[in-house]
Write an enzyme that holds these catalytic residues in place. Structure first.
Site, short mmCIF file in Angstrom:
data_model
loop_
_atom_site.label_atom_id
_atom_site.label_comp_id
_atom_site.label_asym_id
_atom_site.label_seq_id
_atom_site.Cartn_x
_atom_site.Cartn_y
_atom_site.Cartn_z
CE LYS A 148 24.37 -23.07 -69.49
NZ LYS A 148 24.47 -22.68 -70.90
N GLY B 236 20.28 -20.43 -78.84
CA GLY B 236 20.49 -20.69 -80.25
C GLY B 236 19.68 -19.81 -81.19
CB ALA C 248 21.04 -18.57 -74.03
N GLY C 249 21.32 -16.60 -76.59
CA GLY C 249 20.53 -15.66 -77.38
C GLY C 249 21.31 -14.58 -78.08
CG ASN D 298 28.17 -23.52 -78.39
OD1 ASN D 298 28.20 -24.56 -77.75
ND2 ASN D 298 28.68 -23.48 -79.61
CB THR D 299 24.40 -20.91 -81.52
OG1 THR D 299 24.02 -21.97 -80.64
CG2 THR D 299 23.91 -21.22 -82.92
#
Lengths: 66, 264
Positions: free
Chosen positions: B106, B167, B193-194, B215-216
């Site tokens: 990635k 994040g 992301a986001g 992830n977050t």
């Protein structure tokens, strides 16, 4: 002899090869990858890879990340 | 189960996957929580980062590669923290060596600490160098249809536009662009992301994305394992809704019960 190991100054014996350095650091057999002066050193090439004074050695491993 | 769902696998760089949820492995409380959340998510592809080894410290600390062994997961090493093309390329080469020649990566090259938005100029440069060096590159980029197309044409195996800053948990800020990117693409498009909560992931899938990487949203939930379960369902629900083809939205009502044969 002085090298930079993961960004910090370190004194190591002269005439050490990469396999020797990895052994000295007790990392033999660990899942790591190594570059010297921003060039990758394959694991297969540790044996006999000379370390010179002021070499910048980076030893990395995998961590959690996103 | 309808056939559309049963045979709905997802393929990237010749590798076949059932789960369309890809997850990061950072920010968890400990390795046990990491493992539990990822098991619950059903993810088959997990991102990892490479960092300096702590020389002489934490020797007994469990390693992420032991907690999530390669026999069970496909690794997607990332270049998080890289702010220029050359650092990103070095990171990928180290990761490939670390993972015995595994060439799926990635790529993310960041432009700014505050937003963590991608630096697309550096990203293009790194992508070209990595592709020439034999890597299969899944690339993180802006929600910009022009750039997404450029990265696909260069040979990236998947294009991963952000939903919102890394994040941030803000959800998909520009649905129109994500839809345009999907419609233009011949390679998998994954929102990366986001995403903040399950409905964000469902929206990404309803827009036609091939998958979502997060992830977050899982790791920073009050209960990460429960959120992993929610995300798994949201990804499936959004995908099925996309395949089912939603009804056209209308401004005014349309009665659901028959309007003829009324008895009054």
């Amino acid at each position: 002899m002085q090298i930079y190991l993961n960004g910090e100054e370190k004194q190591i014996p002269a005439n050490l090869d990469m396999a020797g350095l990895i052994g000295l650091l007790e990392l033999t057999g660990q899942r790591i990858a190594v570059e010297v002066n921003e060039e990758l050193v394959p694991r297969s090439g540790f044996e006999g890879h000379p370390i010179k004074a002021n070499d910048r050695v980076e030893i990395i491993h995998a961590v959690g990340g996103g | 189960m309808p056939n559309e769902i049963h045979n709905d696998s997802f393929s990237v760089a010749g590798r076949e996957f059932t789960s369309r949820l890809l997850v990061g492995t950072g920010k968890y409380k400990d390795m046990q929580e990491t493992r539990d959340a990822i098991d619950t998510s059903g993810a088959e592809i997990v991102t990892i980062a490479v960092r300096r080894t702590n020389i002489g410290q934490n020797k007994d600390e469990p390693n992420i590669l032991e907690v999530l062994p390669p026999s069970e997961f496909t690794y997607l090493p990332n270049t998080a923290g890289c702010f220029d093309a050359q650092t990103a390329v070095r990171t990928c080469r180290l990761a490939r060596e670390l993972l015995d020649g595994h060439n799926l990566v990635k790529l993310e090259v960041l432009g700014d600490e505050k937003t963590l938005f991608p630096d697309v100029v550096q990203t293009l440069q790194a992508a070209e160098e990595l592709i020439n060096d034999g890597f299969d590159v899944m690339v993180y980029t802006n929600d910009d249809p022009i750039m997404a197309k450029r990265l696909e044409e260069m040979g990236c195996v998947a294009v991963m536009p952000l939903a919102a800053p890394i994040g941030s948990g803000l959800g998909i800020r520009n649905r129109l662009n994500i839809r345009t990117i999907v419609e233009n693409a011949k390679v998998p498009i994954l929102v990366d992301a986001g995403v903040g909560t399950a409905s964000d992931a469902a929206v990404a899938m309803e827009l036609g994305c091939d998958g979502v990487l997060m992830n977050t949203a899982i790791a920073a939930a009050q209960n990460p394992v429960l959120m992993a379960s929610a995300m798994k369902k949201a990804i499936q629900a959004g995908r099925e809704a996309y395949l089912a083809g939603r009804m056209p939205a209308k401004r005014f009502a349309s009665a659901s019960s028959p309007v003829d044969s009324l008895f009054f």
